[in-house]
Design an enzyme around this catalytic site. Structure first.
Site, PDB file in Angstrom:
ATOM      1  N   ASP A  73       0.854  -1.187   0.000  1.00  0.00           N
ATOM      2  CA  ASP A  73       0.000   0.000   0.000  1.00  0.00           C
ATOM      3  C   ASP A  73       0.890   1.237   0.000  1.00  0.00           C
ATOM      4  OD1 ASP A  73      -1.796   2.032   0.416  1.00  0.00           O
ATOM      5  OD2 ASP A  73      -2.516   1.311   2.359  1.00  0.00           O
ATOM      6  N   TYR A 107     -10.197  14.150  -8.259  1.00  0.00           N
ATOM      7  CA  TYR A 107      -9.157  13.357  -8.931  1.00  0.00           C
ATOM      8  C   TYR A 107      -8.012  14.260  -9.390  1.00  0.00           C
ATOM      9  CZ  TYR A 107      -6.833  10.542 -12.496  1.00  0.00           C
ATOM     10  OH  TYR A 107      -5.888   9.884 -13.247  1.00  0.00           O
TER      11      TYR A 107
END
Length: 280
Positions: A34, A124
């Site tokens: 991650d 985004y």
């Protein structure tokens, strides 16, 4: 060269893994590492000491980013911070994949690498721009490669969506005709990155195919080149309302590629024809 590709299971990451297979590759996906975990990223870099890190890991669902803001910020921004810190600590070059969404998307001409970005109008775009800023501040030895309108064999994309809709024998398909960009294959981007790795350039590079099209133009070309008889109807953005506004102008000028005298990006329709011939 030892290269770590983060996000190696994604559409572009898998293409990069194939293109760069002659190198010593470290391939990780979300389940392996991650990138929003600072300690995990630093430890991985220290243990493996890659020469180059290519970050193709991202939360790219632009509509989901509007509601899952925390995830978007952790992956697209904080993940870049962690990679930048780790690469700078170990002395590794960082190549990061970014997007046209970092611009407002309302300009009248293609955006080049020296135009000022501000994160645009979406979560985004804002998170990807923040990721760029972290990298520029924390890891001098970096490349930021901006792409747009990406398609490839290993992920959800516009080409596959159009062909899937045509397979349903629909009488017509409506496609937006007031947004313009550069349809770009993952193969073309992977080839560019391979070429860039042979340079010592640091900074931003725009990596989309040459030529421009609207989504309607893109759809028409998909059906024409694949020999699929499909009626396509142009429409406006107002007929398709999304949580995240789409840029009207996603075109990217490849000024740095020309300045570096690198091989030009392929023309979008020729690249699409090659993709349809070899990958579909």
């Amino acid at each position: 060269m030892k290269i770590w590709i983060a996000g190696a299971s994604g559409m572009l990451g898998s293409e990069l893994a194939s293109k760069l297979s002659s190198h010593d590759l470290l391939l990780t996906g979300r389940s392996d590492l991650d990138i929003s975990n600072e300690n995990a990223v630093l430890n991985f870099c220290k243990q493996n000491k890659p020469d180059t890190v290519i970050n193709s890991a991202a939360f790219t669902n632009v509509d989901a980013c509007e509601t899952e803001k925390e995830v978007a910020w952790r992956v697209n921004a904080w993940g870049c911070r962690n990679l930048a810190l780790a690469c700078n600590t170990v002395g590794t070059r960082l190549v990061n994949i970014s997007t046209d969404y970092v611009f407002e998307g309302d300009g009248s001409r293609p955006y080049h690498e020296f135009d000022i970005a501000n994160g645009g109008q979406t979560v985004y775009g804002q998170t990807k721009f923040a990721g760029e800023q972290f990298i520029r501040q924390l890891c001098p030895n970096h490349l930021i490669v901006r792409v747009a309108w990406l398609y490839g064999p290993n992920g959800k994309n516009f080409v596959n969506t159009m062909l899937s809709l045509a397979a349903k024998n629909l009488s017509e398909i409506k496609v937006v005709n007031d947004q313009i960009g550069n349809p770009t294959s993952t193969a073309a981007v992977a080839n560019l990155i391979d070429n860039l790795l042979n340079t010592d350039y640091r900074g931003i590079v725009h990596g989309t195919c040459e030529g421009s099209a609207t989504w309607y133009d893109f759809a028409k070309a998909i059906f024409e080149l694949s020999g699929v008889p499909q009626n396509v109807i142009p429409c406006t953005s107002k007929e398709f309302v999304h949580p995240a506004p789409r840029p009207r102008n996603s075109r990217l000028e490849k000024r740095v590629i020309r300045l570096l005298r690198l091989q030009s990006m392929p023309e979008w329709k020729e690249e699409l024809a090659n993709y349809l011939r070899t990958s579909i």
